[in-house]
Design a protein around this motif. Structure first.
Motif, short mmCIF file in Angstrom:
data_model
loop_
_atom_site.label_atom_id
_atom_site.label_comp_id
_atom_site.label_asym_id
_atom_site.label_seq_id
_atom_site.Cartn_x
_atom_site.Cartn_y
_atom_site.Cartn_z
N MET A 279 0.82 -1.20 0.00
CA MET A 279 0.00 0.00 0.00
C MET A 279 0.85 1.25 0.00
SD MET A 279 -3.17 -1.04 2.49
CE MET A 279 -3.64 0.62 2.70
N GLY A 280 1.96 1.20 0.72
CA GLY A 280 2.83 2.36 0.79
C GLY A 280 4.12 1.98 1.49
N THR A 281 4.93 2.98 1.79
CA THR A 281 6.22 2.70 2.41
C THR A 281 6.09 2.37 3.89
OG1 THR A 281 6.53 5.05 2.83
CG2 THR A 281 7.46 4.17 0.79
N GLN A 282 5.05 2.87 4.56
CA GLN A 282 4.90 2.64 5.99
C GLN A 282 3.71 1.75 6.33
OE1 GLN A 282 4.79 6.35 8.00
NE2 GLN A 282 6.76 7.00 7.24
N THR A 283 2.88 1.43 5.35
CA THR A 283 1.66 0.66 5.59
C THR A 283 1.60 -0.54 4.67
OG1 THR A 283 0.53 2.75 6.07
CG2 THR A 283 -0.86 0.83 5.70
N CYS A 284 1.20 -1.66 5.24
CA CYS A 284 0.97 -2.83 4.39
C CYS A 284 -0.36 -3.47 4.79
CB CYS A 284 2.11 -3.84 4.50
SG CYS A 284 2.13 -4.78 6.03
N ALA A 285 -0.98 -4.14 3.85
CA ALA A 285 -2.23 -4.83 4.10
C ALA A 285 -2.11 -6.26 3.60
CB ALA A 285 -3.38 -4.12 3.40
N LEU A 286 -2.59 -7.16 4.41
CA LEU A 286 -2.61 -8.57 4.05
C LEU A 286 -4.07 -8.98 3.97
CD1 LEU A 286 -1.18 -11.29 3.65
CD2 LEU A 286 -1.09 -11.51 6.13
N PHE A 287 -4.48 -9.49 2.81
CA PHE A 287 -5.87 -9.92 2.62
C PHE A 287 -5.97 -11.41 2.90
CE2 PHE A 287 -9.25 -11.69 0.00
CZ PHE A 287 -10.32 -10.92 0.41
N GLN B 28 6.81 -12.83 7.26
CA GLN B 28 7.53 -12.20 6.16
C GLN B 28 7.38 -10.68 6.19
OE1 GLN B 28 5.76 -14.06 2.75
NE2 GLN B 28 6.95 -15.96 2.96
N LEU B 29 6.23 -10.19 6.65
CA LEU B 29 5.96 -8.75 6.65
C LEU B 29 6.11 -8.12 8.03
CD1 LEU B 29 2.77 -8.90 4.41
CD2 LEU B 29 5.04 -8.12 3.71
N ALA B 30 6.76 -8.81 8.95
CA ALA B 30 6.83 -8.36 10.34
C ALA B 30 7.62 -7.06 10.51
CB ALA B 30 7.44 -9.45 11.21
N ARG B 31 8.58 -6.81 9.68
CA ARG B 31 9.44 -5.63 9.85
C ARG B 31 9.25 -4.66 8.68
NH1 ARG B 31 12.84 -9.78 11.64
NH2 ARG B 31 13.34 -9.55 13.86
N GLY B 32 9.55 -3.41 8.98
CA GLY B 32 9.58 -2.41 7.93
C GLY B 32 8.30 -1.62 7.74
N ARG C 122 5.10 0.53 9.68
CA ARG C 122 4.57 1.13 10.90
C ARG C 122 3.16 0.63 11.19
NH1 ARG C 122 2.96 7.23 11.62
NH2 ARG C 122 1.83 6.54 9.81
N LEU C 123 2.38 0.46 10.14
CA LEU C 123 1.00 -0.01 10.27
C LEU C 123 0.83 -1.27 9.43
CD1 LEU C 123 -1.96 0.32 11.18
CD2 LEU C 123 -2.30 1.79 9.21
N ARG C 124 0.42 -2.34 10.09
CA ARG C 124 0.18 -3.61 9.39
C ARG C 124 -1.29 -3.97 9.57
NH1 ARG C 124 4.75 -3.97 12.30
NH2 ARG C 124 3.73 -5.16 13.94
N ILE C 125 -2.00 -4.11 8.45
CA ILE C 125 -3.44 -4.36 8.48
C ILE C 125 -3.72 -5.74 7.93
CG2 ILE C 125 -5.67 -3.62 7.57
CD1 ILE C 125 -4.30 -0.81 7.21
#
Length: 194
Positions: A1-9, A28-32, A34-37
């Motif tokens: 989604m962006g540099t600080q936000t990721c979304a997992l469907f 796999q997405l634990a680091r990097g 700020r907001l994980r959805i």
């Protein structure tokens, strides 16, 4: 989604087929970010237990769980997150005017069934918020448009404690076990037993 936000469907149906998928993707997405959805689509009939598992996994790994009930709703959530990613928090916060009456209205309309007209009548009759908070039921009942139900709710809002104490078996209040109640006396938080 962006540099600080990721979304997992994740759909509940897919989770039932491959329950380990969500764990490996979260690792796999634990680091990097700020907001994980974790955006979860409920597309299975019996979804209570899988949702509980997904919810526990999200909390344990520091993810924000958003539940959608249709693909369209899930898409709207993604669009909204994308739109607001670079905006400040005040862009979505409610704006309250700085004058006294606007702030008084904002406070008092949070009491169930109190509207702006009631606030105007209360303000005219009693003057200040301090006078309103210290008023007894008889004084509140003299305000035009404020009936017995509203009088009771206003009075309770300023005079009842937010925390109710449990009674012990001997009838005494037990200060070590406090419960927080909402308007309908539904338990929101319960301290664990020792």
């Amino acid at each position: 989604m962006g540099t600080q936000t990721c979304a997992l469907f994740l759909s509940v149906r897919y989770h039932l087929l491959k329950p380990k998928y969500v764990f490996t993707r979260m690792e796999q997405l634990a680091r990097g970010f700020r907001l994980r959805i974790l955006l979860c689509l409920v597309d299975a009939e019996d979804s209570q237990k899988p949702l509980l598992d997904i919810h526990k996994t999200a909390i344990h790994n520091g993810w924000t769980l958003i539940v959608a009930w249709s693909p369209e709703e899930a898409a709207r959530y993604l669009e909204t997150f994308q739109t607001y990613e670079h905006k400040q928090a005040d862009a979505i916060q409610e704006r309250v005017e700085g004058d006294y009456f606007s702030r008084l209205t904002d406070v008092l309309t949070n009491i169930r069934s109190i509207n702006k007209t009631d606030v105007a009548n209360l303000s005219t009759s009693l003057g200040t918020l301090a006078n309103l908070m210290n008023a007894n039921k008889e004084k509140l009942a003299l305000c035009p448009g404020v009936g017995p139900t509203k009088v009771q709710r206003i009075y309770d809002a300023f005079h009842e404690p937010f925390v109710k104490k449990r009674k012990r078996e001997d009838g005494q209040a037990d200060a070590s076990k406090a419960e927080i109640f909402d308007d309908d006396d539904v338990v929101i938080k319960d301290e664990p037993d020792d």
